[in-house]
Design an enzyme around this catalytic site. Structure first.
Site, PDB file in Angstrom:
ATOM      1  N   SER A  68      -4.891  -8.735  -1.531  1.00 47.94           N
ATOM      2  CA  SER A  68      -5.773  -7.588  -1.768  1.00 47.94           C
ATOM      3  C   SER A  68      -7.068  -7.992  -2.457  1.00 47.94           C
ATOM      4  CB  SER A  68      -5.065  -6.546  -2.634  1.00 47.94           C
ATOM      5  OG  SER A  68      -3.843  -6.164  -2.054  1.00 47.94           O
TER       6      SER A  68
HETATM    7  N1  SAH Z   1       0.409  -7.693  -3.191  1.00 48.55           N
HETATM    8  C1  SAH Z   1      -0.012  -8.640  -2.187  1.00 48.55           C
HETATM    9  C2  SAH Z   1      -0.733  -7.955  -1.043  1.00 48.55           C
HETATM   10  C3  SAH Z   1      -0.011  -8.223   0.197  1.00 48.55           C
HETATM   11  S1  SAH Z   1      -0.459  -7.309   1.643  1.00 48.55           S
HETATM   12  C4  SAH Z   1      -0.812  -9.780  -2.789  1.00 48.55           C
HETATM   13  O1  SAH Z   1      -1.114  -9.729  -3.984  1.00 48.55           O
HETATM   14  O2  SAH Z   1      -1.099 -10.758  -2.085  1.00 48.55           O
HETATM   15  C5  SAH Z   1       0.954  -6.270   1.809  1.00 48.55           C
HETATM   16  C6  SAH Z   1       2.264  -6.940   2.027  1.00 48.55           C
HETATM   17  O3  SAH Z   1       3.236  -5.905   2.166  1.00 48.55           O
HETATM   18  C7  SAH Z   1       2.369  -7.793   3.276  1.00 48.55           C
HETATM   19  O4  SAH Z   1       2.726  -9.102   2.914  1.00 48.55           O
HETATM   20  C8  SAH Z   1       3.463  -7.111   4.093  1.00 48.55           C
HETATM   21  O5  SAH Z   1       4.289  -8.010   4.804  1.00 48.55           O
HETATM   22  C9  SAH Z   1       4.249  -6.378   3.016  1.00 48.55           C
HETATM   23  N2  SAH Z   1       5.054  -5.256   3.467  1.00 48.55           N
HETATM   24  C10 SAH Z   1       4.774  -4.334   4.437  1.00 48.55           C
HETATM   25  N3  SAH Z   1       5.790  -3.462   4.558  1.00 48.55           N
HETATM   26  C11 SAH Z   1       6.735  -3.818   3.646  1.00 48.55           C
HETATM   27  C12 SAH Z   1       8.039  -3.313   3.316  1.00 48.55           C
HETATM   28  N4  SAH Z   1       8.574  -2.257   3.924  1.00 48.55           N
HETATM   29  N5  SAH Z   1       8.727  -3.952   2.327  1.00 48.55           N
HETATM   30  C13 SAH Z   1       8.214  -5.026   1.701  1.00 48.55           C
HETATM   31  N6  SAH Z   1       7.009  -5.561   1.987  1.00 48.55           N
HETATM   32  C14 SAH Z   1       6.267  -4.951   2.946  1.00 48.55           C
END
Ligand code: SAH
Length: 220
Positions: A68
């Site tokens: 993000s």
């Molecule tokens: N917090 C992260 C941002 C990652 S983007 C960081 O600091 O890098 C969002 C993430 O959510 C992705 O990796 C995606 O695979 C995950 N995601 C999407 N749906 C999800 C679910 N149902 N359970 C767990 N993770 C999920």
């Protein structure tokens, strides 16, 4: 690197000024600022993007996912108003950067990632960098993590079409949750959910955002 992170923090503080009428946050909480300063974002991005690690934008981390934007990490963390003995659940570990920021501000972070390969990378990263108050597992965050519930705070970093009921149930009375709600490539709103001591919910739109989609939503 210190100079880069300082410039990034200046940009985040500037963005706080433009968004304060929506967020109610006039300035970056000094504790959140210290966490952003302490966690090396360059260790959480793929090698090809190291030069952009201190740019105030999202970056690709593979598997169609992103780390993000730093301003978004800051404001979401700030909205949780964490205390040092809090236990926090994150849905969407991704790179692990947001979890590492949270780990500086609370007692324990539990984080769930849908893509097993990303969960493995994040786990190895936490171990290597010494973040020992973060536990990460691969799975569908829709169900929360009942074994460790209830949580003082919950943060979801993928956009859901509605707030998953299990997450509301796993939030402690007095707890706070931030979650982007909306459809992929459509308007999404960062939503703040506050649960009071009588389990009454206050749900407020905070800010328009753009997140990757929440996978595996279940029908309620
Ligand atoms: N917090 C992260 C941002 C990652 S983007 C960081 O600091 O890098 C969002 C993430 O959510 C992705 O990796 C995606 O695979 C995950 N995601 C999407 N749906 C999800 C679910 N149902 N359970 C767990 N993770 C999920």
């Amino acid at each position: 690197m210190k100079k880069n992170i300082q410039l990034l923090l200046d940009e985040i503080e500037n963005e706080y000024k433009f968004t304060r009428s929506m967020t109610g946050k006039r300035s970056l909480d000094p504790k959140v600022k210290a966490a952003l300063f302490a966690v090396p974002r360059d260790k959480f991005v793929p090698k090809d993007y190291i030069d952009s690690a201190f740019y105030n934008g999202p970056l690709p981390i593979g598997h169609g996912q992103t780390i993000s934007q730093p301003y978004i990490v800051a404001i979401m963390t700030d909205l949780l108003e964490l205390e040092s003995d809090d236990v926090v659940l994150e849905i969407g570990t991704g790179s692990g950067y947001q979890a590492a920021i949270l780990s500086q501000l609370c007692k324990q972070v539990y984080t769930i990632e849908y893509v097993p390969a990303l969960a493995d990378i994040a786990k190895a990263r936490f171990e290597k960098l010494g973040y020992d108050n973060i536990e990460c597992k691969a799975g569908n965050g829709y169900d929360g993590w009942p074994e460790h519930a209830p949580f003082d705070a919950i943060i979801v970093t993928a956009a859901a079409t509605q707030i998953p009921r299990p997450l509301i149930e796993q939030l402690k009375p007095g707890g706070r949750m931030v979650i982007p709600v909306g459809r992929p490539h459509m308007h999404q709103e960062l939503v703040l959910v506050e649960k009071d001591e009588q389990n009454k919910l206050d749900i407020r739109d905070i800010l328009g955002v753009a997140f990757v989609p929440f996978q595996g939503e279940r029908d309620e």
